[in-house]
Scaffold this active site. Sequence first.
Site, short mmCIF file in Angstrom:
data_model
loop_
_atom_site.label_atom_id
_atom_site.label_comp_id
_atom_site.label_asym_id
_atom_site.label_seq_id
_atom_site.Cartn_x
_atom_site.Cartn_y
_atom_site.Cartn_z
CG ASP A 9 -1.85 1.11 1.34
OD1 ASP A 9 -1.70 2.07 0.56
OD2 ASP A 9 -2.75 1.06 2.19
CG ASP A 107 -3.39 3.57 -3.02
OD1 ASP A 107 -4.25 2.72 -3.30
OD2 ASP A 107 -3.50 4.35 -2.07
CD GLU A 108 -5.02 -0.90 -0.73
OE1 GLU A 108 -5.32 -0.18 0.21
OE2 GLU A 108 -5.64 -1.95 -1.01
#
Length: 371
Positions: A9, A107-108
Amino acid sequence: MKRIVALVDLDAFYAQVEELRNPKLKGKAVIVCMYSARGKGSGAVATANYEARKLGVRSGMPIIYAKRKAKNAVFLPADRDYYWKVSARVMDILQTYSDLFEQVSIDEAYLDLSQTNSFTAAERLAKKMKSEILQKEKLTCSIGIGPNKLVAKIAAGVKKPNGLVTVPEDAVPSFLKPLSVGKLYGVGPKTEGLLASLNMRSVKQLKTMSLAHLQKLVGSAKGSMLYNGARGKDDRPVQPGRQKQQVSRLTTMKKDTSSFNSLAETVASLSTLVHDTVSAQKITFQTVSLIVMSNKMEQISRSHSLTEPTTAKKAIQDTVTALLKTFLAERPDFQVRRIGVRVSGLEHAIPDSRKPATNGQRTLRTFRKPS
DNA sequence: CTTCGGCTGACGG
DNA sequence: CTAACGCCGTCAGCCGAAG
């Protein structure tokens, strides 16, 4: 073979990217915003950096709330095209660490690291990822490692930013026990409130409820998810190569309106945006939807399926305009605040001999009952 | 009985 | 002074119609 799953993350991603673009922001509270067309700072916070979070600013918060909490923060409009480019470079790095790689958002990403055969080896690999991303992109991330997605995700949230937390199988029960039920994936405000009304606030308390009771309460799928989740069980595989199911573009009108002409114009430009996206990605679609929202949260959608998959811009345009006309005839008093266009029933062009993700064989999307 | 189109609602980032 | 609030995407559940 036992599974080992990692969740990576990127910390306060939008804000971190903005700080890289403009080093003068370093050390200041930075709030990246999605502004609507209403002006006067109408909109919501996309991401706040950790300085801003210390002041109580959170994602999803109205910008105007954030202004009150962080008077002197730097407010920036989100530049998502740019963030996606940075994201793609990071994901390219991560992908080299496992073939079983699944990007779940900008973003993950999950990585199945079972091949490493031990949590300590997986943790060494995670350290390498962190240093490679830092060295090549100057970005920090937080990584959680666990026996499944559920535990990995929660672990990643424990030590932010720039954290690395590993929860091996035998540590799972004590790791989960004290957590509030809201930490479990899929438990939002509604479900948390429902459980709280039964005095079920912690995972430990949740474990006292039977599968049948939970399913009666929240439905069969979410019920088994909660039952198993409380016990640290989660069978969802890391799924590489998942394809998008729908593409939509929404916008907020400058003023609430029920004028066909004004809405049709907006819908036309949204249709173009949707079409640009699907044609760039070589996607065909078969269903077109109109989405409208009133000033008081009421959201309504109307859709129409075509007889054939198509790529035609005119199909989006014409269908959504017809849906709009019909809707306004039904609800002439409806004041539209936001409006959107969506296509679904997507088929992706097949690159080489790669099979589409939907070819059956493995559909373990739900949690399993324990034996 | 299952499947599908159409729609709503909860949720995550 | 008060109330104020984006833009995506996923999935489950429900309904009625159709197979």
